[in-house]
Design an enzyme around this catalytic site. Structure first.
Site: not given
Length: 144
Positions: A48-52
């Protein structure tokens, strides 16, 4: 596929003067990651917290960590390969003592990443550290 030694990565970055060459090298590093099985692409393994899209599976053998991870972005896969090189083979307590972001500062990568990628990188590091804390907690609960 084997993990590239972090000292080799640092040395290779030092010889590459041009950032286009460094980005190509990052993509090449991403190709060295062990393939993530399709059945491991589940919400529990998603960082969680990754754009990709980023997935991480942490494995422990003889108290040492290994990682299988993947991303839908080539540059991000390269960044993950660097983190795997930093953390793989270490115990949970060693992982908690490692400042992986210092390696990214040494490689001058942080100033060449978008804020979203930097946040995703921190999320990935946080997830590895969380897995290490869980491993330590399990060991303490088992009286290890």
């Amino acid at each position: 596929m084997s993990t590239t030694d972090i000292s080799d990565i640092i040395e290779n970055f030092d010889v590459l003067d041009d950032w286009e060459d460094r980005y190509r090298y990052l993509i090449e590093l991403g190709r060295t990651l062990e393939p993530l099985p399709e059945e491991a692409r589940i919400p529990a393994n998603k960082v969680q917290g990754c754009v990709s899209q980023v997935w991480l599976v942490t494995r422990w053998q003889d108290r040492r960590a290994s990682f299988v991870c993947d991303s839908d972005a080539h540059i991000v896969r390269g960044l993950l390969a660097i983190l795997v090189s930093v953390y793989a083979g270490h115990t949970a307590s060693e992982i908690l003592d490692i400042d992986a972001l210092a390696v990214f500062r040494q490689l001058q990568l942080q100033e060449h990443l978008t804020p979203q990628r930097s946040n995703g990188l921190r999320s990935f590091v946080d997830r590895i550290r969380s897995d290490a804390r869980q491993m330590l907690a399990r060991g303490e609960a088992q009286g290890a």
